[in-house]
Design an enzyme around this catalytic site. Sequence first.
Site, PDB file in Angstrom:
ATOM      1  N   LYS A 191       0.888  -1.173   0.000  1.00 43.52           N
ATOM      2  CA  LYS A 191       0.000   0.000   0.000  1.00 43.52           C
ATOM      3  C   LYS A 191       0.926   1.223   0.000  1.00 43.52           C
ATOM      4  O   LYS A 191       1.400   1.656   1.035  1.00 43.52           O
ATOM      5  CB  LYS A 191      -0.896  -0.014   1.254  1.00 43.52           C
ATOM      6  CG  LYS A 191      -2.220   0.717   1.102  1.00 43.52           C
ATOM      7  CD  LYS A 191      -2.111   2.165   0.683  1.00 43.52           C
ATOM      8  CE  LYS A 191      -1.811   3.107   1.822  1.00 43.52           C
ATOM      9  NZ  LYS A 191      -1.558   4.503   1.366  1.00 43.52           N
ATOM     10  N   GLU A 194      -0.321   7.561  -1.160  1.00 41.84           N
ATOM     11  CA  GLU A 194      -1.259   8.043  -2.180  1.00 41.84           C
ATOM     12  C   GLU A 194      -0.737   9.307  -2.862  1.00 41.84           C
ATOM     13  O   GLU A 194      -1.284   9.737  -3.880  1.00 41.84           O
ATOM     14  CB  GLU A 194      -2.642   8.299  -1.551  1.00 41.84           C
ATOM     15  CG  GLU A 194      -2.704   9.407  -0.508  1.00 41.84           C
ATOM     16  CD  GLU A 194      -2.247   8.974   0.890  1.00 41.84           C
ATOM     17  OE1 GLU A 194      -1.454   8.018   1.010  1.00 41.84           O
ATOM     18  OE2 GLU A 194      -2.682   9.627   1.862  1.00 41.84           O
ATOM     19  N   SER A 244       5.031   8.381   9.545  1.00 37.07           N
ATOM     20  CA  SER A 244       5.153   9.296  10.681  1.00 37.07           C
ATOM     21  C   SER A 244       4.876   8.561  11.996  1.00 37.07           C
ATOM     22  O   SER A 244       4.219   7.515  12.022  1.00 37.07           O
ATOM     23  CB  SER A 244       4.170  10.450  10.497  1.00 37.07           C
ATOM     24  OG  SER A 244       2.846   9.936  10.455  1.00 37.07           O
ATOM     25  N   CYS A 299      13.812  10.859   6.325  1.00 34.28           N
ATOM     26  CA  CYS A 299      13.734  10.517   7.753  1.00 34.28           C
ATOM     27  C   CYS A 299      15.114  10.560   8.387  1.00 34.28           C
ATOM     28  O   CYS A 299      15.238  10.573   9.598  1.00 34.28           O
ATOM     29  CB  CYS A 299      13.118   9.144   7.940  1.00 34.28           C
ATOM     30  SG  CYS A 299      14.133   7.859   7.222  1.00 34.28           S
TER      31      CYS A 299
HETATM   32  P1  NAD Z   1       2.364   9.182   6.905  1.00 32.86           P
HETATM   33  O1  NAD Z   1       2.471   8.550   8.241  1.00 32.86           O
HETATM   34  O2  NAD Z   1       1.437  10.315   6.731  1.00 32.86           O
HETATM   35  O3  NAD Z   1       1.896   8.074   5.819  1.00 32.86           O
HETATM   36  C1  NAD Z   1       2.550   6.827   5.713  1.00 32.86           C
HETATM   37  C2  NAD Z   1       1.552   5.806   5.184  1.00 32.86           C
HETATM   38  O4  NAD Z   1       0.473   5.693   6.110  1.00 32.86           O
HETATM   39  C3  NAD Z   1       0.949   6.188   3.845  1.00 32.86           C
HETATM   40  O5  NAD Z   1       0.853   5.033   3.038  1.00 32.86           O
HETATM   41  C4  NAD Z   1      -0.430   6.727   4.210  1.00 32.86           C
HETATM   42  O6  NAD Z   1      -1.396   6.497   3.209  1.00 32.86           O
HETATM   43  C5  NAD Z   1      -0.772   5.953   5.467  1.00 32.86           C
HETATM   44  N1  NAD Z   1      -1.606   6.732   6.394  1.00 32.86           N
HETATM   45  C6  NAD Z   1      -1.588   8.073   6.580  1.00 32.86           C
HETATM   46  N2  NAD Z   1      -2.492   8.429   7.513  1.00 32.86           N
HETATM   47  C7  NAD Z   1      -3.100   7.295   7.925  1.00 32.86           C
HETATM   48  C8  NAD Z   1      -4.121   7.012   8.885  1.00 32.86           C
HETATM   49  N3  NAD Z   1      -4.696   7.978   9.606  1.00 32.86           N
HETATM   50  N4  NAD Z   1      -4.495   5.732   9.062  1.00 32.86           N
HETATM   51  C9  NAD Z   1      -3.920   4.750   8.345  1.00 32.86           C
HETATM   52  N5  NAD Z   1      -2.953   4.961   7.416  1.00 32.86           N
HETATM   53  C10 NAD Z   1      -2.525   6.218   7.217  1.00 32.86           C
HETATM   54  O7  NAD Z   1       3.856   9.553   6.458  1.00 32.86           O
HETATM   55  P2  NAD Z   1       4.309  10.362   5.165  1.00 32.86           P
HETATM   56  O8  NAD Z   1       3.923  11.791   5.333  1.00 32.86           O
HETATM   57  O9  NAD Z   1       3.899   9.662   3.940  1.00 32.86           O
HETATM   58  O10 NAD Z   1       5.893  10.202   5.277  1.00 32.86           O
HETATM   59  C11 NAD Z   1       6.700  11.068   6.041  1.00 32.86           C
HETATM   60  C12 NAD Z   1       6.963  10.489   7.417  1.00 32.86           C
HETATM   61  O11 NAD Z   1       7.570   9.200   7.291  1.00 32.86           O
HETATM   62  C13 NAD Z   1       7.935  11.315   8.234  1.00 32.86           C
HETATM   63  O12 NAD Z   1       7.481  11.364   9.552  1.00 32.86           O
HETATM   64  C14 NAD Z   1       9.242  10.528   8.134  1.00 32.86           C
HETATM   65  O13 NAD Z   1      10.144  10.714   9.197  1.00 32.86           O
HETATM   66  C15 NAD Z   1       8.729   9.137   8.120  1.00 32.86           C
HETATM   67  N6  NAD Z   1       9.697   8.219   7.557  1.00 32.86           N
HETATM   68  C16 NAD Z   1      10.347   7.393   8.414  1.00 32.86           C
HETATM   69  C17 NAD Z   1      11.299   6.533   7.924  1.00 32.86           C
HETATM   70  C18 NAD Z   1      12.027   5.603   8.837  1.00 32.86           C
HETATM   71  O14 NAD Z   1      12.686   4.719   8.337  1.00 32.86           O
HETATM   72  N7  NAD Z   1      11.926   5.744  10.139  1.00 32.86           N
HETATM   73  C19 NAD Z   1      11.593   6.512   6.544  1.00 32.86           C
HETATM   74  C20 NAD Z   1      10.884   7.366   5.707  1.00 32.86           C
HETATM   75  C21 NAD Z   1       9.935   8.218   6.223  1.00 32.86           C
END
Ligand code: NAD
Length: 513
Positions: A191, A194, A244, A299
Amino acid sequence: MTQVAEPTTERTAVTSATGATVPHWIGGRRVAGTSGRRGPVFNPATGELAREVDFASIEEVDAAVAAAKAAFPAWRATSLSKRTEIMFRIRNLVDTHRKDIAAHLTAEHGKVPSDALGEVARGVENLEFACGIAHLLKGGYSEQASGGVDVYQIRQPLGVVAGITPFNFPAMVPMWMFANAIACGNTFILKPSEKDPSASLYLAELLKEAGVPDGVFNVVNGDKVAVDRILEHPDIAAVSFVGSTPIARYIYETGTRNGKRVQALGGAKNHMIVLPDADVEMAADAAVSAGYGSAGERCMAVSVLVAVGDVADPLVEAIKERLPKVKVGDGMEPGSEMGPLVTREHRDKVASYIESGAGQGATVVADGRDSAPDGDGFFLGVSLLDDVTTEMDAYKDEIFGPVLSVVRAKSYDEAVSLVNDNPYGNGVALFTRDGGAARQFQFDVNAGMVGINVPIPVPVAYYSFGGWKASLFGDSHAYGPESIHFYTRGKVVTSRWPDPATSKVDLGFPQTR
Ligand code: NAD
């Protein structure tokens, strides 16, 4: 008998045309969404709506899981040598088409080509690691554990596993997950974010071309509806998540409550500590590269620069000199070094930290709102805040944009306390010429990935990636040896081939001596 498709040479056109809708990939083919729900996919450099992406319904997720479940028995029975061959083919196809994949990343994420190609290259390293699956799945064998008894351990795949990925690495993070997951014999549901889903569809077509049987790799696009169905689906054994921290916590709690194995990697606030003996020019180069590369949307980006003692003034000055030279622009234009933010909302939120920093007492050395390129793209120029303190929002929050904060610390101990008191524990870096200080630092610091004169210490693919504290929920780090463990379960076999003539009934507990 196992049935593995021969590699095909046909690959349908990539979903990059403006106006096309990004579908799902289920059972080895593109499947248009039927839920009637879609989301926008922008070109962040122009601000234009480039296309839409289908959002899966519960039934569409179920169809993908059913395809993956049906493919599992044959795939897990496929010989290690055949799976290895397929992993090599995937590796070669991804490498051959790296520029196409990178073009998708630039078009939908906004990162410049050198950054996008770097992302693909780090993903390819994970595919290369998975090519060694025959070696990685070797178990242990104890001959003569008891008289005539041998004991051995094997590792077997879990079944259908899922990966939920963030916007900032639309190709690499999926490769962190599916490479080892399918090499171990699992079938996979991805998944993707988006916001930039096209790279996943492109990868799906490459996997098919490499000979991955239909149903082994599936993509469902969508939002919370798809994620929640994945978290509750009884036929999904494990979930890998990167995103996140609030969502990572939710994924971990919900997935484990539903009996799944979960690894959920969250956000970060990475500090780079510069000791007074460090080479200032080298530290300034590193801070600019790691603070503003990929517009700070990594990240492992450096978000806080901790300047210890009298290095602060020359360091801030050296960074300030470099900032006007950073070329911010559309990744499609030659020479651009830093692209836009992923969405308008995110750009505005990142920019708000310049405002709040100024209001809370930080010194604004560079304001990226003044240096952003003109137009409707989601651009913000490079920004530098000095004299930041731990009470300020710019320090407390993960900004995830090109805003670098400088915190001035009096001593090494104060600098390390900052890192250890921070709720996140993803990456951290120390710049110094003192080997003893560096060795003490790796001992003292509470973070999962440590760089010594290396600002972005993303481990190579044969180690594992993961932070501590609020940067990771679960026991298992991503990729590398820990993910082989995550995507398999152990089975211990105790074996004897007795002479029937010596057989007798014995109700006592079996003893080994
Ligand atoms: P996000 O958490 O908003 O989204 C990640 C995934 O979760 C997406 O596929 C999204 O569709 C889904 N999602 C979003 N909201 C949701 C909800 N309420 N319920 C269920 N699923 C949901 O993260 P993002 O904005 O796409 O990415 C940036 C974040 O990712 C930053 O916080 C960054 O630090 C983190 N990140 C961490 C690493 C790591 O290895 N620790 C690596 C890359 C990015």
